[in-house]
Design an enzyme around this catalytic site. Sequence first.
Site, PDB file in Angstrom:
ATOM      1  N   LEU A   1       0.429  -1.064   0.259  1.00  9.59           N
ATOM      2  CA  LEU A   1       0.085  -0.357  -0.033  1.00  9.59           C
ATOM      3  C   LEU A   1       0.646   1.189  -0.113  1.00  9.59           C
ATOM      4  CD1 LEU A   1      -3.046  -1.260   2.609  1.00  9.59           C
ATOM      5  CD2 LEU A   1      -2.715  -0.888  -0.444  1.00  9.59           C
TER       6      LEU A   1
ATOM      7  N   PHE B   1       2.573  -7.441  -9.948  1.00 14.98           N
ATOM      8  CA  PHE B   1       2.296  -6.503 -10.338  1.00 14.98           C
ATOM      9  C   PHE B   1       2.716  -5.594  -9.399  1.00 14.98           C
ATOM     10  CE2 PHE B   1      -1.526  -8.947 -11.731  1.00 14.98           C
ATOM     11  CZ  PHE B   1      -1.640  -8.489 -13.102  1.00 14.98           C
TER      12      PHE B   1
ATOM     13  N   GLU C   1       7.058   0.832  -8.712  1.00 11.67           N
ATOM     14  CA  GLU C   1       7.121   2.034  -8.523  1.00 11.67           C
ATOM     15  C   GLU C   1       6.811   1.880 -10.177  1.00 11.67           C
ATOM     16  OE1 GLU C   1       6.694   4.345  -6.171  1.00 11.67           O
ATOM     17  OE2 GLU C   1       7.302   3.108  -4.248  1.00 11.67           O
TER      18      GLU C   1
ATOM     19  N   THR D   1       6.629  -4.321 -18.554  1.00 10.13           N
ATOM     20  CA  THR D   1       6.448  -3.196 -19.835  1.00 10.13           C
ATOM     21  C   THR D   1       7.172  -2.598 -20.910  1.00 10.13           C
ATOM     22  OG1 THR D   1       6.441  -0.303 -19.692  1.00 10.13           O
ATOM     23  CG2 THR D   1       7.758  -1.617 -18.414  1.00 10.13           C
ATOM     24  N   ASP D   2       6.729  -2.056 -21.980  1.00 11.96           N
ATOM     25  CA  ASP D   2       7.136  -1.697 -23.768  1.00 11.96           C
ATOM     26  C   ASP D   2       8.338  -0.831 -23.315  1.00 11.96           C
ATOM     27  OD1 ASP D   2       5.420   0.392 -23.384  1.00 11.96           O
ATOM     28  OD2 ASP D   2       4.923   0.467 -24.707  1.00 11.96           O
ATOM     29  N   GLU D   3       8.098  -0.122 -22.313  1.00 10.15           N
ATOM     30  CA  GLU D   3       9.316   1.255 -22.163  1.00 10.15           C
ATOM     31  C   GLU D   3      10.689   1.174 -22.142  1.00 10.15           C
ATOM     32  OE1 GLU D   3       8.318   4.381 -19.883  1.00 10.15           O
ATOM     33  OE2 GLU D   3       5.743   3.960 -19.998  1.00 10.15           O
TER      34      GLU D   3
ATOM     35  N   TYR E   1      12.526   4.518 -14.214  1.00 12.39           N
ATOM     36  CA  TYR E   1      11.694   3.691 -14.604  1.00 12.39           C
ATOM     37  C   TYR E   1      12.524   2.572 -15.150  1.00 12.39           C
ATOM     38  CZ  TYR E   1       7.065   1.587 -15.690  1.00 12.39           C
ATOM     39  OH  TYR E   1       6.334   0.113 -15.678  1.00 12.39           O
TER      40      TYR E   1
ATOM     41  N   LYS F   1      12.441  -1.352 -14.539  1.00 15.98           N
ATOM     42  CA  LYS F   1      11.772  -2.573 -14.681  1.00 15.98           C
ATOM     43  C   LYS F   1      12.872  -3.785 -15.833  1.00 15.98           C
ATOM     44  CE  LYS F   1       8.170  -2.908 -14.644  1.00 15.98           C
ATOM     45  NZ  LYS F   1       6.969  -3.955 -14.103  1.00 15.98           N
TER      46      LYS F   1
ATOM     47  N   LYS G   1      -1.467   9.923 -13.394  1.00 16.94           N
ATOM     48  CA  LYS G   1      -1.032   9.027 -14.859  1.00 16.94           C
ATOM     49  C   LYS G   1      -2.047  10.571 -15.881  1.00 16.94           C
ATOM     50  CE  LYS G   1       1.337   6.135 -13.690  1.00 16.94           C
ATOM     51  NZ  LYS G   1       1.403   4.741 -12.748  1.00 16.94           N
TER      52      LYS G   1
ATOM     53  N   HIS H   1      12.565  12.418 -22.267  1.00 13.67           N
ATOM     54  CA  HIS H   1      10.941  11.980 -22.739  1.00 13.67           C
ATOM     55  C   HIS H   1      10.999  11.021 -24.312  1.00 13.67           C
ATOM     56  CE1 HIS H   1       6.644  13.427 -23.420  1.00 13.67           C
ATOM     57  NE2 HIS H   1       6.646  12.093 -23.507  1.00 13.67           N
TER      58      HIS H   1
HETATM   59  P1  NAD Z   1      -0.081   1.343  -9.656  1.00 17.98           P
HETATM   60  O1  NAD Z   1       1.480   2.491  -9.395  1.00 17.98           O
HETATM   61  O2  NAD Z   1      -1.384   1.274 -10.304  1.00 17.98           O
HETATM   62  O3  NAD Z   1       0.385   0.111  -8.850  1.00 17.98           O
HETATM   63  C1  NAD Z   1       1.020  -0.521  -7.929  1.00 17.98           C
HETATM   64  C2  NAD Z   1       0.932  -1.073  -6.270  1.00 17.98           C
HETATM   65  O4  NAD Z   1       1.981  -2.166  -6.249  1.00 17.98           O
HETATM   66  C3  NAD Z   1       0.357  -0.365  -5.333  1.00 17.98           C
HETATM   67  O5  NAD Z   1      -0.595  -1.289  -5.310  1.00 17.98           O
HETATM   68  C4  NAD Z   1       0.985  -0.306  -4.667  1.00 17.98           C
HETATM   69  O6  NAD Z   1       0.979  -0.776  -3.178  1.00 17.98           O
HETATM   70  C5  NAD Z   1       1.943  -1.692  -4.753  1.00 17.98           C
HETATM   71  N1  NAD Z   1       3.817  -1.909  -4.577  1.00 17.98           N
HETATM   72  C6  NAD Z   1       4.652  -1.052  -4.656  1.00 17.98           C
HETATM   73  N2  NAD Z   1       6.325  -1.315  -4.311  1.00 17.98           N
HETATM   74  C7  NAD Z   1       5.856  -2.390  -3.144  1.00 17.98           C
HETATM   75  C8  NAD Z   1       6.169  -3.290  -2.431  1.00 17.98           C
HETATM   76  N3  NAD Z   1       7.453  -3.308  -2.840  1.00 17.98           N
HETATM   77  N4  NAD Z   1       5.561  -4.610  -2.425  1.00 17.98           N
HETATM   78  C9  NAD Z   1       4.209  -4.762  -2.279  1.00 17.98           C
HETATM   79  N5  NAD Z   1       4.076  -4.160  -3.439  1.00 17.98           N
HETATM   80  C10 NAD Z   1       4.268  -2.689  -3.719  1.00 17.98           C
HETATM   81  O7  NAD Z   1       0.504   0.207 -10.978  1.00 17.98           O
HETATM   82  P2  NAD Z   1      -0.004  -0.237 -12.185  1.00 17.98           P
HETATM   83  O8  NAD Z   1       0.084   1.193 -13.079  1.00 17.98           O
HETATM   84  O9  NAD Z   1      -0.943  -1.363 -11.972  1.00 17.98           O
HETATM   85  O10 NAD Z   1       1.051  -1.353 -12.534  1.00 17.98           O
HETATM   86  C11 NAD Z   1       1.441  -2.424 -12.572  1.00 17.98           C
HETATM   87  C12 NAD Z   1       2.384  -3.280 -13.219  1.00 17.98           C
HETATM   88  O11 NAD Z   1       2.263  -3.102 -14.491  1.00 17.98           O
HETATM   89  C13 NAD Z   1       3.323  -2.675 -12.870  1.00 17.98           C
HETATM   90  O12 NAD Z   1       4.207  -3.860 -12.605  1.00 17.98           O
HETATM   91  C14 NAD Z   1       3.878  -1.447 -14.086  1.00 17.98           C
HETATM   92  O13 NAD Z   1       5.464  -1.162 -14.119  1.00 17.98           O
HETATM   93  C15 NAD Z   1       3.184  -2.404 -15.319  1.00 17.98           C
HETATM   94  N6  NAD Z   1       2.659  -1.829 -16.111  1.00 17.98           N
HETATM   95  C16 NAD Z   1       1.743  -0.391 -15.489  1.00 17.98           C
HETATM   96  C17 NAD Z   1       1.523  -0.340 -17.262  1.00 17.98           C
HETATM   97  C18 NAD Z   1       0.656   1.457 -16.974  1.00 17.98           C
HETATM   98  O14 NAD Z   1       0.326   2.145 -17.666  1.00 17.98           O
HETATM   99  N7  NAD Z   1      -0.539   0.942 -15.758  1.00 17.98           N
HETATM  100  C19 NAD Z   1       2.075  -0.132 -18.473  1.00 17.98           C
HETATM  101  C20 NAD Z   1       2.586  -1.016 -18.981  1.00 17.98           C
HETATM  102  C21 NAD Z   1       3.427  -1.941 -17.344  1.00 17.98           C
HETATM  103  P1  TYD Z   2       2.000   8.466 -19.142  1.00 15.96           P
HETATM  104  O1  TYD Z   2       0.319   8.084 -18.417  1.00 15.96           O
HETATM  105  O2  TYD Z   2       3.319   9.238 -17.343  1.00 15.96           O
HETATM  106  O3  TYD Z   2       2.517   7.524 -18.594  1.00 15.96           O
HETATM  107  P2  TYD Z   2       4.433   7.208 -19.365  1.00 15.96           P
HETATM  108  O4  TYD Z   2       5.287   7.976 -19.414  1.00 15.96           O
HETATM  109  O5  TYD Z   2       4.317   5.863 -18.888  1.00 15.96           O
HETATM  110  O6  TYD Z   2       4.463   7.199 -21.038  1.00 15.96           O
HETATM  111  O7  TYD Z   2       2.901   9.485 -19.663  1.00 15.96           O
HETATM  112  C1  TYD Z   2       1.849   9.026 -21.001  1.00 15.96           C
HETATM  113  C2  TYD Z   2       2.503  10.290 -21.874  1.00 15.96           C
HETATM  114  O8  TYD Z   2       1.654  11.181 -21.283  1.00 15.96           O
HETATM  115  C3  TYD Z   2       3.712  10.552 -21.952  1.00 15.96           C
HETATM  116  O9  TYD Z   2       3.849  10.572 -23.319  1.00 15.96           O
HETATM  117  C4  TYD Z   2       3.595  11.568 -20.795  1.00 15.96           C
HETATM  118  C5  TYD Z   2       2.670  12.602 -21.370  1.00 15.96           C
HETATM  119  N1  TYD Z   2       2.454  13.624 -20.518  1.00 15.96           N
HETATM  120  C6  TYD Z   2       1.612  14.625 -20.372  1.00 15.96           C
HETATM  121  O10 TYD Z   2       1.583  15.590 -21.836  1.00 15.96           O
HETATM  122  N2  TYD Z   2       1.620  14.836 -19.514  1.00 15.96           N
HETATM  123  C7  TYD Z   2       1.114  14.596 -18.326  1.00 15.96           C
HETATM  124  O11 TYD Z   2       0.453  15.681 -17.309  1.00 15.96           O
HETATM  125  C8  TYD Z   2       1.414  13.309 -18.142  1.00 15.96           C
HETATM  126  C9  TYD Z   2       1.542  12.797 -16.321  1.00 15.96           C
HETATM  127  C10 TYD Z   2       2.296  12.666 -18.748  1.00 15.96           C
END
Ligand code: NAD
Ligand code: TYD
Length: 356
Positions: A36, A82, A85, A135-137, A161, A165, A200, A296
């Site tokens: 959490l 999942f 950070e 992630t694709d990143e 980040y 990953k 996000k 970026h």
């Molecule tokens: P999120 O930030 O919404 O949630 C992350 C969760 O992990 C939270 O509930 C947090 O409390 C928990 N957490 C963090 N550190 C922890 C630890 N040390 N031990 C236990 N729990 C911990 O993330 P999300 O967007 O749901 O992403 C989930 C996974 O998907 C991540 O690994 C992320 O890298 C990957 N991912 C996300 C996206 C996206 O667009 N959201 C895209 C590609 C990959």
């Molecule tokens: P984000 O949701 O942070 O995902 P990621 O960086 O993992 O792709 O950002 C998505 C895109 O939006 C990224 O190109 C950065 C841009 N962005 C903005 O232009 N303004 C914002 O305030 C944020 C948070 C992101």
Amino acid sequence: MSVILVTGGAGFIGSNFILSELRRRDDVRIVNLDCLTYAGNPMNLAGLRGDSRYLFIHGNIGDGCWLRNLFERYRPEAVVNFAAETHVDRSILGPEPFVRTNVMGTCCLLEEARCYWESLPASGRKAFRFLHISTDEVYGSLKLDSPPFTEENPFAPNSPYSASKAAADHFVRAYGHTYGLPTLTTNCSNNYGPRQFPEKMIPLMILNALEGKALPVYGDGRNVRDWLFVEDHCDALHRVLTHGRPGETYNIGGHCEKTNLEVVTTICRMLDAIRPKAPRVPHESLITFVEDRPGHDLRYAIDSSKIEREVGWTPKETFETGLERTIRWYIENPAWVAAARSGDYHVWIKRQYAAQ
Ligand code: NAD
Ligand code: TYD
């Protein structure tokens, strides 16, 4: 009953995955280990209160003793990781928590999973899966005219980040290769949908627009992301878990490349239709170009042909239907929004967008 140990299940994608798995099947019990952080929200799973198939455990993937007890006690058939950070902008301001959880935490989880897995009888070892969500990143940034990422692309992470990953993905691969742990890795594009923490881009823009606040587009808004609706992603993860080949990685994308400016203007136009009498119609008038994110990445794009071919998955939601569902969810869940914005949310927003 088979048991799945989900880590980070109180966050955005993890909570959607737990809800979708429990909707999908009755013969599964989910143990959700989450420490959490600011991004973890127990309200995401409040609907499961009283459901004997779900158990929440407050703990950290970096705590080996704790993990050992968990594996012994609940004897999972699969781990779905999942926990991470996840916000690029926060990683630029402070990479250390990203190294701690995404790299060291994942290593700790892998090591405890391996010890437990090695203690299983042969049939249990064969059935066990360690699914790591990435992630694709990790592949870096594409030019506008380059072909999309395949699983063969070399890693070239650009942000703290994505570097963290990528390191975790390498460890997952190494545990599969060296010890034979049946690992699976998925590399997905940008998710959107209900329950995403409003730092996000998509939820931030929706909530700012609803409140008549500036919509901060970084740089010129021409960066391209591929957008994947979270329920489609959860469906893909289920299929990889049940049909994926151990040792493999699978890219997951939404067939939906858009510039950031296109995404923000689509949100604005949808809100104009949903809230035609809002004081700041057209909502596009709120768009503000702000200083670009350092380093970026220009473009991410996914070739999902491997997962489509091997496990028969394709995304179902269109960007328009998925985005409208997402906007309506944020409008209909003000208590969730208020809870997500408690804690240090306002401190973060002030710090990140101070220059505007
Ligand atoms: P999120 O930030 O919404 O949630 C992350 C969760 O992990 C939270 O509930 C947090 O409390 C928990 N957490 C963090 N550190 C922890 C630890 N040390 N031990 C236990 N729990 C911990 O993330 P999300 O967007 O749901 O992403 C989930 C996974 O998907 C991540 O690994 C992320 O890298 C990957 N991912 C996300 C996206 C996206 O667009 N959201 C895209 C590609 C990959
Ligand atoms: P984000 O949701 O942070 O995902 P990621 O960086 O993992 O792709 O950002 C998505 C895109 O939006 C990224 O190109 C950065 C841009 N962005 C903005 O232009 N303004 C914002 O305030 C944020 C948070 C992101």
